[in-house]
Design a protein around this motif. Structure first.
Motif, PDB file in Angstrom:
ATOM      1  N   PHE A   1       0.846  -1.192   0.000  1.00 30.24           N
ATOM      2  CA  PHE A   1       0.000   0.000   0.000  1.00 30.24           C
ATOM      3  C   PHE A   1       0.881   1.241   0.000  1.00 30.24           C
ATOM      4  CE2 PHE A   1      -2.234   3.252   2.506  1.00 30.24           C
ATOM      5  CZ  PHE A   1      -3.269   3.492   1.642  1.00 30.24           C
ATOM      6  N   MET A   2       0.704   2.091  -0.980  1.00 32.89           N
ATOM      7  CA  MET A   2       1.494   3.315  -1.091  1.00 32.89           C
ATOM      8  C   MET A   2       0.648   4.502  -0.648  1.00 32.89           C
ATOM      9  SD  MET A   2       4.458   2.452  -2.315  1.00 32.89           S
ATOM     10  CE  MET A   2       5.097   4.035  -2.751  1.00 32.89           C
ATOM     11  N   THR A   3       1.216   5.323   0.215  1.00 31.53           N
ATOM     12  CA  THR A   3       0.500   6.526   0.622  1.00 31.53           C
ATOM     13  C   THR A   3       0.552   7.547  -0.512  1.00 31.53           C
ATOM     14  OG1 THR A   3       2.455   7.570   1.567  1.00 31.53           O
ATOM     15  CG2 THR A   3       1.164   6.130   3.024  1.00 31.53           C
ATOM     16  N   TYR A   4      -0.303   8.537  -0.423  1.00 33.01           N
ATOM     17  CA  TYR A   4      -0.334   9.584  -1.444  1.00 33.01           C
ATOM     18  C   TYR A   4       1.000  10.330  -1.478  1.00 33.01           C
ATOM     19  CZ  TYR A   4      -2.053  13.470  -4.229  1.00 33.01           C
ATOM     20  OH  TYR A   4      -2.219  14.399  -5.213  1.00 33.01           O
ATOM     21  N   PHE A   5       1.585  10.584  -0.313  1.00 32.61           N
ATOM     22  CA  PHE A   5       2.888  11.255  -0.243  1.00 32.61           C
ATOM     23  C   PHE A   5       3.938  10.442  -0.992  1.00 32.61           C
ATOM     24  CE2 PHE A   5       7.054  11.871   1.654  1.00 32.61           C
ATOM     25  CZ  PHE A   5       7.185  13.251   1.603  1.00 32.61           C
ATOM     26  N   ASN A   6       3.969   9.127  -0.772  1.00 33.38           N
ATOM     27  CA  ASN A   6       4.953   8.277  -1.437  1.00 33.38           C
ATOM     28  C   ASN A   6       4.738   8.245  -2.947  1.00 33.38           C
ATOM     29  OD1 ASN A   6       6.021   7.766   1.038  1.00 33.38           O
ATOM     30  ND2 ASN A   6       5.235   5.692   1.200  1.00 33.38           N
ATOM     31  N   GLN A   7       3.492   8.311  -3.374  1.00 36.22           N
ATOM     32  CA  GLN A   7       3.217   8.339  -4.810  1.00 36.22           C
ATOM     33  C   GLN A   7       3.722   9.632  -5.438  1.00 36.22           C
ATOM     34  OE1 GLN A   7      -0.915   7.583  -5.541  1.00 36.22           O
ATOM     35  NE2 GLN A   7      -0.882   5.627  -4.474  1.00 36.22           N
ATOM     36  N   LEU A   8       3.662  10.729  -4.704  1.00 33.45           N
ATOM     37  CA  LEU A   8       4.136  12.014  -5.221  1.00 33.45           C
ATOM     38  C   LEU A   8       5.652  12.152  -5.144  1.00 33.45           C
ATOM     39  CD1 LEU A   8       1.489  14.489  -3.791  1.00 33.45           C
ATOM     40  CD2 LEU A   8       1.667  13.600  -6.112  1.00 33.45           C
ATOM     41  N   HIS A   9       6.303  11.324  -4.344  1.00 30.76           N
ATOM     42  CA  HIS A   9       7.746  11.412  -4.131  1.00 30.76           C
ATOM     43  C   HIS A   9       8.391  10.054  -4.428  1.00 30.76           C
ATOM     44  CE1 HIS A   9       5.965  14.634  -1.748  1.00 30.76           C
ATOM     45  NE2 HIS A   9       7.099  15.280  -1.924  1.00 30.76           N
ATOM     46  N   PRO A  10       8.545   9.694  -5.713  1.00 31.81           N
ATOM     47  CA  PRO A  10       9.042   8.357  -6.056  1.00 31.81           C
ATOM     48  C   PRO A  10      10.554   8.181  -5.910  1.00 31.81           C
ATOM     49  CG  PRO A  10       8.584   9.583  -8.039  1.00 31.81           C
ATOM     50  CD  PRO A  10       8.120  10.438  -6.892  1.00 31.81           C
ATOM     51  N   TRP A  11      11.325   9.262  -5.836  1.00 32.80           N
ATOM     52  CA  TRP A  11      12.779   9.139  -5.715  1.00 32.80           C
ATOM     53  C   TRP A  11      13.149   8.999  -4.249  1.00 32.80           C
ATOM     54  CZ3 TRP A  11      15.539   8.100  -9.809  1.00 32.80           C
ATOM     55  CH2 TRP A  11      15.060   8.462 -11.059  1.00 32.80           C
ATOM     56  N   CYS A  12      13.880   7.924  -3.916  1.00 27.50           N
ATOM     57  CA  CYS A  12      14.256   7.637  -2.527  1.00 27.50           C
ATOM     58  C   CYS A  12      15.762   7.718  -2.368  1.00 27.50           C
ATOM     59  CB  CYS A  12      13.816   6.234  -2.130  1.00 27.50           C
ATOM     60  SG  CYS A  12      12.062   5.957  -2.232  1.00 27.50           S
ATOM     61  N   LEU A  13      16.177   8.298  -1.272  1.00 19.91           N
ATOM     62  CA  LEU A  13      17.577   8.296  -0.888  1.00 19.91           C
ATOM     63  C   LEU A  13      17.716   7.230   0.187  1.00 19.91           C
ATOM     64  CD1 LEU A  13      20.340   9.620  -1.253  1.00 19.91           C
ATOM     65  CD2 LEU A  13      19.716  11.227   0.537  1.00 19.91           C
TER      66      LEU A  13
END
Length: 65
Positions: A1-13
């Motif tokens: 399950f992906m939150t809306y925030f995670n969907q808007l921010h796909p690049w991860c450090l």
């Protein structure tokens, strides 16, 4: 399950932690923002290892909805 925030921010450090695991340090909308943050962290802690990844699950969740 992906939150809306995670969907808007796909690049991860990601930061490597012991036993071949990693943890998400921060999420970004643009790769260039992630690269800039990575450079700052490398200067502050040169012994740490950071990787930039694109979270495919965020894009997959977007396609299925």
């Amino acid at each position: 399950f992906m939150t809306y925030f995670n969907q808007l921010h796909p690049w991860c450090l990601m930061r490597r932690v012991p036993k071949l695991q990693s943890s998400v340090v921060a999420r970004f909308r643009r790769r260039c923002d992630a690269e800039a943050h990575q450079r700052v962290l490398q200067r502050l802690g040169p012994s740490e290892s950071y990787n930039i990844v694109f979270d495919v699950a965020a894009k997959a969740a977007e396609v299925t909805t």
